[in-house]
Write an enzyme that holds these catalytic residues in place. Structure first.
Site: not given
Ligand code: UD1
Ligand code: UDP
Length: 392
Positions: A235-236
């Protein structure tokens, strides 16, 4: 011919590995030296932690950058502006024949603007991708970069069609993937030229997978911890990390899934900072294995051996497809629509969809992994030949 390449973020190091190699191979294959292709690499410094940057140069054998601008993190304006000033200085000194940029980061946009204002032709690799969501910084970077580029190298037919809708009409090979060089007189170089060469990330993965397998064998992060069946998560995206309600939903779904199988989560530093600040107890949660970012070979093996991948990464969605691993994409839309159309990837919109439900649905359905949606792994070689033909 002198090429200046601008890179700065993790996926760009991976994308440039097969291309830089193809350029070196082609230049080296000419004993007369007449091909004279020289690539000068500028690293903007957008990513700078060892595990976000240098590890990829070390692992993938990418020559050290000729310039590191050391720009680092900052707001969009400050980061992009500082890059623009520093890239311009290098271009004025090096006077290249062509500028090469990758993808859709702030480094991409800075390279595109600096070169185009100096009338240096811009070659955009991964051109034509669209989410049609202008709230994404990446969408702004893509649209702007494409519209100042001279050679737009697309990874898919969808990307070609997206550009066609925006008025690009000089399209080689009917938009189909180009697997061999085309003749100069077949196209009009007075207009921006659109060519589908396939995806350079596929080249990188094919180059990397054998090495990853021989290096790590049955070992690696999960073997060390005795984990066999697991879900891999990354997740980014700003739209997920910077909207607390969305990040909250993502985290609670990971916690739920981890009751069924471990969730291995190499956390991007942007996300890690938020987890440490706002979810300090998460690190203690049994079943959630949150690690530092991993190197490319470790990542390929983590992906290959995962039961499911949950991600908001562009590159990881495609790697899941190539490695035939079911994927759930934690976004409202994806640029890689082919992975969804083939049933290999399902979208779960954080805050709107029940991520756990989509995860189970994805686990219980097959996808059609047979297609060759992103070329044949020769995009880097095609690109190097094209550069020679057009600018050499
Ligand atoms: C950038 C790209 C995104 C790409 C991603 C790949 C833009 C606008 N976004 O997002 O398209 O998918 O890279 O990973 O260009 N940080 C560190 N160490 C590092 C790098 C970053 O601690 O080496 C932290 C900093 O707190 C920084 C934050 O991560 O502020 C975000 O970094 P940034 O490069 O601005 O954006 P990414 O989220 O990495
Ligand atoms: N990747 C990696 N280590 C990690 C996470 C990702 O090597 O800990 C690789 C991944 O295999 C893919 C690329 O980085 O090749 C994707 O980069 P990222 O998700 O940062 O950016 P995006 O593709 O979304 O722009």
């Amino acid at each position: 011919m002198k090429i200046v390449t601008v890179i700065g973020a993790r996926p760009q190091f991976i994308k440039c590995a097969p291309v830089s190699k193809a350029i070196r191979d082609l230049a080296g294959a000419d004993p007369s030296g007449q091909k004279g292709m020289k690539e000068i690499v500028i690293h903007t410094g957008q990513h700078y932690d060892y595990m976000m940057s240098k590890v990829f140069f070390d692992e993938l054998g990418i020559p050290s950058p000729d310039y590191n601008l050391g720009v680092g993190s900052g707001s969009h304006g400050r980061q992009t502006g500082e890059m623009l000033i520093k890239i311009e200085e290098v271009l004025l000194k090096e006077k290249p024949d062509v500028m090469m940029i990758y993808g859709d980061t702030n480094s991409t946009l800075a390279g595109a603007l600096a070169a185009s204002k100096l009338h240096i032709p811009v070659v955009h690799i991964e051109a034509g991708l669209r989410s049609y969501n202008m709230r994404m910084p990446e969408e702004i970077n893509r649209v702007m970069s494409d519209h100042v580029s001279s050679l737009l190298l697309c990874p898919t037919l969808t990307a070609v069609r997206n550009l066609e809708k925006e008025g690009f009409s000089n399209i080689a090979n009917g938009g189909g993937t180009l697997v061999k060089p085309i003749l100069k007189d077949e196209y009009d170089t007075s207009l921006p030229l659109v060519i589908n060469i396939g995806d350079v990330m596929y080249d990188a993965m094919l180059m990397g997978l054998d090495i990853a397998q021989s290096r790590l064998g049955a070992g690696g992060l999960t073997a060390e911890r005795g984990i066999s069946r697991y879900c891999l998560a990354t997740v980014h995206r700003a739209e997920n990390t910077d909207v607390p309600a969305r990040l909250d939903k993502i985290i609670s779904s990971f916690v739920g899934i981890s009751e069924e199988m471990p969730v291995v989560w190499p956390a991007h530093p942007r996300t890690r900072k938020l987890l440490d600040a706002n979810y300090p107890m998460l690190a203690e949660h049994k079943g959630l294995v949150i690690t530092e970012p991993v190197g490319y070979y470790d990542m390929l093996m983590l992906e290959k051996n995962a039961s499911v991948i949950l991600t908001d990464s562009g590159g990881v969605q495609k790697e899941a497809y190539w490695l035939k691993v079911p994927c759930v994409t934690l976004r409202d839309e994806t640029e890689w629509v082919e992975t969804v159309e083939s049933g290999c990837n399902m979208l779960a919109r954080p805050g709107q969809d029940d991520i756990g439900e989509v995860f189970h649905r994805r686990l219980s359905t097959a996808g059609d992994f047979k297609g060759r949606l992103y070329g044949d792994g020769s995009a880097g070689r095609t690109l190097a030949s094209l550069l020679m033909e057009i600018y050499g």
